[in-house]
Enzyme design. Structure first.
Site, PDB file in Angstrom:
ATOM      1  N   ASP A 322      31.915  36.878  34.427  1.00 24.22           N
ATOM      2  CA  ASP A 322      33.422  36.732  34.577  1.00 24.22           C
ATOM      3  C   ASP A 322      34.148  36.693  33.337  1.00 24.22           C
ATOM      4  O   ASP A 322      33.541  36.370  32.219  1.00 24.22           O
ATOM      5  CB  ASP A 322      33.716  35.182  35.439  1.00 24.22           C
ATOM      6  N   GLU A 376      33.267  41.971  34.875  1.00 26.34           N
ATOM      7  CA  GLU A 376      34.706  41.841  35.504  1.00 26.34           C
ATOM      8  C   GLU A 376      35.279  42.333  34.386  1.00 26.34           C
ATOM      9  O   GLU A 376      35.943  41.445  33.497  1.00 26.34           O
ATOM     10  CB  GLU A 376      34.989  40.715  36.029  1.00 26.34           C
TER      11      GLU A 376
END
Length: 653
Positions: A322, A376
């Site tokens: 993330d 991401e």
């Protein structure tokens, strides 16, 4: 020196050859510093085997890295939270150790009491593997835990493209409460398997004090969230998933940490620079969180060991990293449009973070050569999903983050007639050479409060009144038809894998909002209404049926992982809103026009009539067929097609 392959793949990178060589040089220097000349990351990333709590033949040993501390002692309910004969001994290099003779009761609530800078304060041990919230103080406390669960199943081998089901344990129940690992294992895993997904991505697993943070403000990096159950409950979930043939990815958050003092790493030893950058550099201006110092060896040791821990202890099959954009740049990507290659190689780039990500990818493969890593990154950093040996950062896939933004903008700002097929084709097919993507039309990001899911953008208020099978509504008809087209074209073009957030496959209504003060601690929007898809009287079933058959295309034809090497555009006509293309052995034909049926003829030299696999207008998908038609003329070698508005065909050719 041999020229890096990344420079051969993308000529626009030529002016930045020095930057790329410098990154590779920094990686090698860092590895030499950490490992010596012949060491392995696998042997370096063992912090969890040394620090934290470990049972011995005579009791326990507890170690902590706390270089700024002047004294440390273990306190808990086993000694009435008072300092006594549980003082840690100071070792070299900022390490502390306590040997406990005899049993330290399993289930004991504990903290480590630190004296530093003339003050005394309590902290949760940095390597704690279980932490629970005190119902009275609302603060988290460490727990002495002994795992007894024995894994029964080995990780399956992925034989097709990754079809990822993005999940959150807490909201996976239809009831107004937080769901558990055990209930997810019993109720949701079989559903995911039956729908055809082959990977589950678990969000919010690393312990986090604020439920509403969606798990993205981590306090205890080695602890599985106790909101959903025990560590053994999570092991049983992963073991069961493996038994069903599902791989399991952890949504890992190494981009920042929660700011809470006393529940996480912030000011752990009384200094702000132990794990994080000091001063303003250590503060994320948008997230109000702490930022790791990736140039510090002890931080690399902590984070790399963390990855190995989740692989070893829980048998996770890989990670979705993330907030990678935030890690890559000192400005964290805020207010920056990445419209020039110079912005990837400027002084704003955090090359130490790049090195950490390369190390992380290398380590993950050393632990498990079949592991999967996904980045991401909204900046589209060159080489993100390219092997390190080629000059890349080493991820297997990057998320196609521009695609959901494209669809939201289309539905929010434009009419259906303004859909530009040339722009759509460019958005879905243009990606960096030799890098694989995970395509998706929407994820949890698009479902969060303040935004809307695609289905809610399409149907809005009529979802509440017109989704029963007996109601007639042009709004719902358009929503169901367009929802299928969006997913089908994204699924087939936007990547070498596909991702869906749980419930979105059947058009889950409304938005996602966790209990908080502003909504009076309501669970109304923090749950999944599975019964909507299971109810034969509601139209949600049509979208679910379509999603299952769409995934079946990859399972039977294996066309996605071939990338765009086997992609050929056959027809595109903007005014008529017609698009046809072949990918692998599948032919996709779309009519995006909102009112008119369309005809087209495609030249194909085939021995037999192509096999129709999907007609989106089929009644089982909520369509109005049979309206569409096709025939193959062997003499003229023509495939003649008629498509109703907002429908598509998929053929095997």
């Amino acid at each position: 020196m041999k020229k890096l392959n990344i420079l051969k793949y993308d000529s626009w990178l030529s002016p930045h050859e020095w930057d790329l060589e410098y990154r590779m040089s920094l990686l090698q220097k860092t590895k030499s510093r950490l490992l010596g000349e012949s060491g392995k990351l696998l042997d370096f990333a063992n912090g969890h085997h040394y620090y934290g709590f470990h049972e011995t033949k005579t009791g326990w040993v507890y170690r902590e890295w706390s270089p700024n501390a002047e004294a440390m002692s273990l306190v808990g309910d086993f000694n009435d939270w008072r300092e006594g004969n549980f003082e840690l001994k100071k070792l070299e290099h900022g390490n502390w150790e306590l040997e406990v003779q005899g049993e330290l009761p399993i289930g004991s609530r504990i903290k480590v009491r630190v004296r530093a800078n003339g003050q005394t304060f309590d902290r949760i041990p940095a390597y704690i593997q279980y932490a629970v919230q005190n119902k009275e103080t609302k603060q988290f406390e460490g727990v002495i835990y002994r795992s007894t669960y024995k894994m029964k199943n080995v990780s399956p081998r992925l034989m097709e493209a990754p079809l990822i089901y993005e999940t959150h344990i807490g909201i996976s129940t239809e009831e107004y409460r937080i769901n558990s690992y055990k209930e997810f294992t019993r109720d949701v895993l079989p559903r995911i398997k039956e729908e055809g997904y082959n990977i589950i991505q678990l969000m919010a697993i690393m312990e986090h004090p604020l439920y509403a943070s969606f798990g993205y403000q981590v306090s205890n990096f080695y602890a599985a969230s106790s909101r959903f159950g025990t560590p053994d409950d999570l092991k049983e979930l992963i073991d069961t998933a493996h038994g069903l043939g599902l791989l399991v990815l952890l949504d890992v958050v190494h981009s920042h940490a929660v700011k809470n003092v006393g529940e996480g790493l912030n000011l752990f030893d009384g200094s702000e620079y132990q794990y994080f950058h000091a001063g303003e550099k250590g503060e994320h201006p948008a997230w109000n969180t702490k930022l790791f110092n990736y140039g510090k060896d002890e931080v690399l040791h902590f984070l790399l060991s963390n990855l190995k821990f989740w692989q070893e202890e829980y048998l996770f099959d890989g990670f979705r990293f993330d907030g990678v954009t935030s890690m890559l740049y000192h400005h964290h990507g805020l207010g920056t449009s990445f419209d020039s290659y110079n912005k990837y190689f400027s002084m704003d780039t955090d090359v130490e973070a790049v090195t950490y990500l390369q190390l992380a990818n290398e380590l993950v493969r050393e632990v498990n050569p079949n592991a999967i890593t996904i980045a991401e990154d909204m900046s589209a950093m060159p080489g993100m999903a390219m092997p390190i040996s080629d000059g890349g950062i080493g991820f297997d896939y990057r998320l196609s983050m521009g695609v959901p933004d494209y669809w939201i903008k289309q539905l929010k700002e434009k009419s259906d007639d303004e859909l530009n097929l040339h722009e759509l084709w460019h958005e879905l097919t243009t990606r960096r050479p030799h890098e694989k993507n995970i395509g998706y039309a929407e994820s949890h990001d698009q479902a969060l409060v303040g935004d809307k899911t695609l289905m809610f953008w399409l149907a809005d208020a009529e979802m509440y009144t017109k989704m029963d099978i007996h109601s007639q509504s042009l709004v719902i008809d358009r929503a169901i038809a367009f929802h299928k087209l969006i997913r089908l074209i994204t699924f087939s073009l936007a990547g070498e894998g596909y991702l869906n957030f749980m419930g979105n496959e059947f058009g889950h209504p409304e938005w996602l909002d966790f209990p908080r003060v502003e909504n009076h601690d309501s669970y109304q929007h923090a749950r999944r209404q599975w019964s909507l898809a299971d109810n034969p009287e509601l139209k949600f079933q049509y979208l679910l049926a379509f999603d299952k058959d769409m995934l079946l295309l990859e399972k039977t034809c294996h066309f996605m992982d071939e990338g765009n090497n086997f992609l050929e555009q056959k027809w595109i006509q903007q005014e008529e809103k017609l698009l046809a293309y072949q990918k692998g052995n599948l032919l996709f034909v779309f009519n995006f026009h909102s009112t008119n049926e369309r005809f087209l003829e495609l030249y194909y030299d085939l021995e037999q009539t192509p096999e129709l696999l999907i007609d989106t207008d089929n009644g089982k998908y909520g369509g109005f067929g049979p309206r569409n038609h096709f025939e193959y003329d062997k003499t003229e070698k023509k495939l003649k097609i008629k498509l109703a508005p907002r429908t598509a065909f998929v053929f095997k050719v």
